[in-house]
Design an enzyme around this catalytic site. Structure first.
Site, PDB file in Angstrom:
ATOM      1  N   PHE A 163      41.109  35.742  40.233  1.00  0.00           N
ATOM      2  CA  PHE A 163      40.113  35.849  39.163  1.00  0.00           C
ATOM      3  C   PHE A 163      40.375  37.069  38.275  1.00  0.00           C
ATOM      4  O   PHE A 163      40.771  36.951  37.101  1.00  0.00           O
ATOM      5  CB  PHE A 163      38.721  35.860  39.817  1.00  0.00           C
ATOM      6  CG  PHE A 163      37.611  36.372  38.962  1.00  0.00           C
ATOM      7  CD1 PHE A 163      37.445  35.925  37.653  1.00  0.00           C
ATOM      8  CD2 PHE A 163      36.695  37.292  39.473  1.00  0.00           C
ATOM      9  CE1 PHE A 163      36.397  36.398  36.863  1.00  0.00           C
ATOM     10  CE2 PHE A 163      35.652  37.761  38.699  1.00  0.00           C
ATOM     11  CZ  PHE A 163      35.502  37.331  37.386  1.00  0.00           C
ATOM     12  N   GLY A 183      44.054  32.532  45.116  1.00  0.00           N
ATOM     13  CA  GLY A 183      44.400  32.429  43.692  1.00  0.00           C
ATOM     14  C   GLY A 183      45.032  31.089  43.374  1.00  0.00           C
ATOM     15  O   GLY A 183      45.294  30.282  44.272  1.00  0.00           O
ATOM     16  N   ASP A 217      53.599  37.552  50.252  1.00  0.00           N
ATOM     17  CA  ASP A 217      52.413  38.110  50.906  1.00  0.00           C
ATOM     18  C   ASP A 217      52.557  39.634  50.922  1.00  0.00           C
ATOM     19  O   ASP A 217      53.642  40.147  51.232  1.00  0.00           O
ATOM     20  CB  ASP A 217      52.352  37.560  52.339  1.00  0.00           C
ATOM     21  CG  ASP A 217      51.001  37.779  52.962  1.00  0.00           C
ATOM     22  OD1 ASP A 217      50.318  36.797  53.253  1.00  0.00           O
ATOM     23  OD2 ASP A 217      50.615  38.964  53.154  1.00  0.00           O
ATOM     24  N   ILE A 218      51.487  40.352  50.602  1.00  0.00           N
ATOM     25  CA  ILE A 218      51.609  41.821  50.529  1.00  0.00           C
ATOM     26  C   ILE A 218      51.819  42.462  51.910  1.00  0.00           C
ATOM     27  O   ILE A 218      52.156  43.638  51.997  1.00  0.00           O
ATOM     28  CB  ILE A 218      50.403  42.490  49.810  1.00  0.00           C
ATOM     29  CG1 ILE A 218      49.069  42.087  50.442  1.00  0.00           C
ATOM     30  CG2 ILE A 218      50.435  42.181  48.310  1.00  0.00           C
ATOM     31  CD1 ILE A 218      47.901  42.950  49.997  1.00  0.00           C
ATOM     32  N   SER A 233      35.720  48.571  45.900  1.00  0.00           N
ATOM     33  CA  SER A 233      34.518  47.754  45.721  1.00  0.00           C
ATOM     34  C   SER A 233      33.261  48.579  45.958  1.00  0.00           C
ATOM     35  O   SER A 233      33.253  49.516  46.772  1.00  0.00           O
ATOM     36  CB  SER A 233      34.564  46.614  46.744  1.00  0.00           C
ATOM     37  OG  SER A 233      33.329  45.956  46.788  1.00  0.00           O
ATOM     38  N   TYR A 248      34.850  44.000  55.488  1.00  0.00           N
ATOM     39  CA  TYR A 248      35.461  44.012  54.144  1.00  0.00           C
ATOM     40  C   TYR A 248      35.264  45.382  53.489  1.00  0.00           C
ATOM     41  O   TYR A 248      36.206  45.985  52.958  1.00  0.00           O
ATOM     42  CB  TYR A 248      34.852  42.898  53.279  1.00  0.00           C
ATOM     43  CG  TYR A 248      35.186  43.006  51.809  1.00  0.00           C
ATOM     44  CD1 TYR A 248      36.469  42.751  51.345  1.00  0.00           C
ATOM     45  CD2 TYR A 248      34.211  43.374  50.879  1.00  0.00           C
ATOM     46  CE1 TYR A 248      36.776  42.860  49.984  1.00  0.00           C
ATOM     47  CE2 TYR A 248      34.513  43.477  49.525  1.00  0.00           C
ATOM     48  CZ  TYR A 248      35.792  43.223  49.087  1.00  0.00           C
ATOM     49  OH  TYR A 248      36.089  43.337  47.746  1.00  0.00           O
ATOM     50  N   ILE A 294      26.625  33.920  40.254  1.00  0.00           N
ATOM     51  CA  ILE A 294      26.650  33.406  38.876  1.00  0.00           C
ATOM     52  C   ILE A 294      27.365  32.062  38.834  1.00  0.00           C
ATOM     53  O   ILE A 294      26.872  31.099  38.243  1.00  0.00           O
ATOM     54  CB  ILE A 294      27.294  34.439  37.930  1.00  0.00           C
ATOM     55  CG1 ILE A 294      26.343  35.626  37.785  1.00  0.00           C
ATOM     56  CG2 ILE A 294      27.655  33.822  36.576  1.00  0.00           C
ATOM     57  CD1 ILE A 294      26.816  36.743  36.902  1.00  0.00           C
ATOM     58  N   ARG A 308      21.146  43.575  40.962  1.00  0.00           N
ATOM     59  CA  ARG A 308      22.577  43.843  41.086  1.00  0.00           C
ATOM     60  C   ARG A 308      23.087  44.322  39.733  1.00  0.00           C
ATOM     61  O   ARG A 308      22.421  44.203  38.721  1.00  0.00           O
ATOM     62  CB  ARG A 308      23.349  42.563  41.482  1.00  0.00           C
ATOM     63  CG  ARG A 308      22.985  42.001  42.858  1.00  0.00           C
ATOM     64  CD  ARG A 308      23.476  42.887  43.994  1.00  0.00           C
ATOM     65  NE  ARG A 308      23.149  42.338  45.310  1.00  0.00           N
ATOM     66  CZ  ARG A 308      22.008  42.574  45.969  1.00  0.00           C
ATOM     67  NH1 ARG A 308      21.077  43.344  45.439  1.00  0.00           N
ATOM     68  NH2 ARG A 308      21.808  42.048  47.150  1.00  0.00           N
TER      69      ARG A 308
END
Ligand SMILES: NC(=O)c1ccc[n+]([C@@H]2O[C@H](COP(=O)([O-])OP(=O)(O)OC[C@H]3O[C@@H](n4cnc5c(N)ncnc54)[C@H](O)[C@@H]3O)[C@@H](O)[C@H]2O)c1
Length: 313
Positions: free
Chosen positions: A12, A37, A54-55, A121, A145, A189, A212
Site C-alpha cells: 500500500f 503486496g 524476502d528481506i 508505527s 507487532y 476506512i 484516531r
C-alpha cells in the site's frame, strides 16, 4: 540519476512512495516478497526494477547490493504489517520485522548507503493517557507487532549512532488511501467503504466516539521523501511521528464518508471490542519544525480519492 531501494514497494504505502520517486526522476529498486503486496501496484516505469526477494533472505539481498553498488538511499517499508498475525505468530512477526530490518541495515552500511528511512508505527506507544502523543512519550507496545516495530527502530537508531548513517524512524499514525487492503492497520476506512459499496449498514464497535489520527497516504509519502533527501536528522532521537495532529472520531469519519457517498448516516452499533484504545492522536510538531513538511490533505478530500479508487478499480 540517484538510485533508491524501496522494500515493500508492492504494498500500500510502498507503491505510492515508488510512484513519487519516479515522478522526482529517481531510479528505484523494489524488493518485495508479495506476501501482502501486489505486483500490479508497482509502477511500470523503465526506471523501476522489481526483485521478488524476502528481506530475511540475506544471501539474495547481499547479491542485490553487490549488483547495484550505486544505491544511495533505502526506504524500508517491508514488514509483517498487521497486529492479529503478530499475536498468532509472534516469532514469524519478529523474524520479518526485526531480522529483516537488521539485514537491510547491515547491508546498507556495508555498501555505503547514505540515508535510511524506516517505517515504524504509532503502535510502539501502546495505551497512553496524555494526548497528543509526543515522540518523548515512552514506548509501551501492546502487541508483538508494536514490539517488533520498536525493536527495528532501536536497531535503526543504533546504526545511526555506531556508523554515522543518516537514519529516520517514522512512526506512522493510521494511514489511508487507494490500494490499502481491508486487513491493514487503518483498515476501518477500507472496511467502511467496502460495506457502503455493497450497500450494507456499516458496523461501529462501541459508541463511535473513540478517536484516531487518520493521515492520507500522499502526506505520508511526502514525509518519507523529506527525510530521505534532507540528509537525515542531526538529532539524538531520529524518531518522528507522521500524523495530522488531529483526532477524528469513528462517528465523524463515517459521517464524512456518508457525505461522499451521498447517503444517510445509519451505522449498526455493536459491543466495544476488548482492548480497543479509546482516544489517540499524535503531535507532528517535531517533523513539521525539522522539515518543510505538513499534512496537506483534508479528510473529506482524502476519503473522496479513496472511494473513487474503490469504485472504479
Ligand atoms: N498502513 C498503516 O496505517 C501503517 C501504520 C503504521 C505503520 N505502517 C508500516 O508501514 C509499512 C508499510 O505498510 P503498508 O500499510 O503499506 O503494508 P502492506 O502490507 O501493504 O505493505 C508491506 C509490504 O511488504 C511486503 N513484505 C512483507 N513481508 C516481507 C518480507 N519478508 N520480505 C519482503 N517483502 C515483504 C508485502 O508483500 C507488502 O508489499 C510497514 O512497515 C508497516 O508496519 C503502516
Amino acid at each position: 540519476m540517484e538510485k533508491i531501494l524501496v522494500t515493500g514497494g508492492a504494498g500500500f504505502i510502498g507503491s505510492h512512495v515508488v510512484d513519487r520517486l519516479i515522478k522526482k526522476g529517481k531510479k528505484v529498486i523494489v524488493v518485495d516478497n508479495l506476501s501482502s503486496g501486489n505486483e500490479e501496484n508497482i509502477n511500470n516505469s523503465n526506471n523501476v526494477r522489481f526483485f521478488q526477494i524476502d528481506i530475511t533472505d540475506s544471501e539474495n539481498l547481499k547479491a542485490l547490493f553487490v549488483q547495484h553498488k550505486d544505491i544511495e538511499g533505502v526506504i524500508h517499508l517491508a514488514a509483517q504489517s498487521k497486529v492479529t498475525p503478530s499475536v498468532e505468530n509472534p516469532l514469524e512477526d519478529a523474524t520479518i520485522n526485526i531480522n529483516g530490518t537488521i539485514n537491510l541495515l547491515d547491508l546498507s552500511n556495508k555498501h555505503g548507503v547514505k540515508n535510511f528511512v524506516y517505517a515504524s508505527s504509532a503502535a510502539v506507544y501502546g495505551h497512553t493517557e496524555t494526548l497528543p502523543i509526543q515522540e518523548e512519550t515512552p514506548a509501551s507496545p501492546l502487541s508483538p507487532y508494536g514490539v517488533s516495530k520498536y525493536a527495528g527502530e532501536e536497531y535503526v537508531k543504533a546504526y545511526g549512532r555506531l556508523y554515522g548513517m543518516n537514519v529516520s524512524a517514522l512512526r506512522f499514525a493510521n494511514v489511508y488511501g487507494p490500494r490499502q487492503t481491508a486487513s491493514t492497520e487503518a483498515g476501518v476506512i477500507t472496511i467502511f467503504i467496502e460495506q457502503l459499496l455493497r450497500k450494507e449498514q456499516p458496523v461501529i464497535y462501541g459508541d463511535g466516539e473513540q478517536t484516531r489520527d487518520f493521515i492520507y497516504v500522499d502526506d505520508v509519502v511526502s514525509a518519507v521523501i523529506s527525510c530521505l533527501i534532507n540528509d537525515g536528522p542531526s538529532t539524538h532521537n531520529p524518531a518522528f511521528n507522521v500524523s495530522t495532529g488531529e483526532e477524528t472520531s469513528i462517528n465523524q469519519l463515517l459521517t464524512v464518508l456518508c457525505d461522499v457517498f451521498n447517503i444517510d448516516f445509519n451505522p449498526n452499533y455493536e459491543a466495544e471490542r476488548p482492548g480497543d484504545i479509546k482516544y489517540s492522536y499524535l503531535s507532528n510538531e517535531k517533523l513539521t519544525s525539522k522539515y518543510q513538511w505538513s499534512p496537506k490533505t483534508q479528510l473529506g478530500e482524502g476519503l473522496k480519492n479513496t472511494v473513487d479508487y474503490y469504485q472504479f478499480k
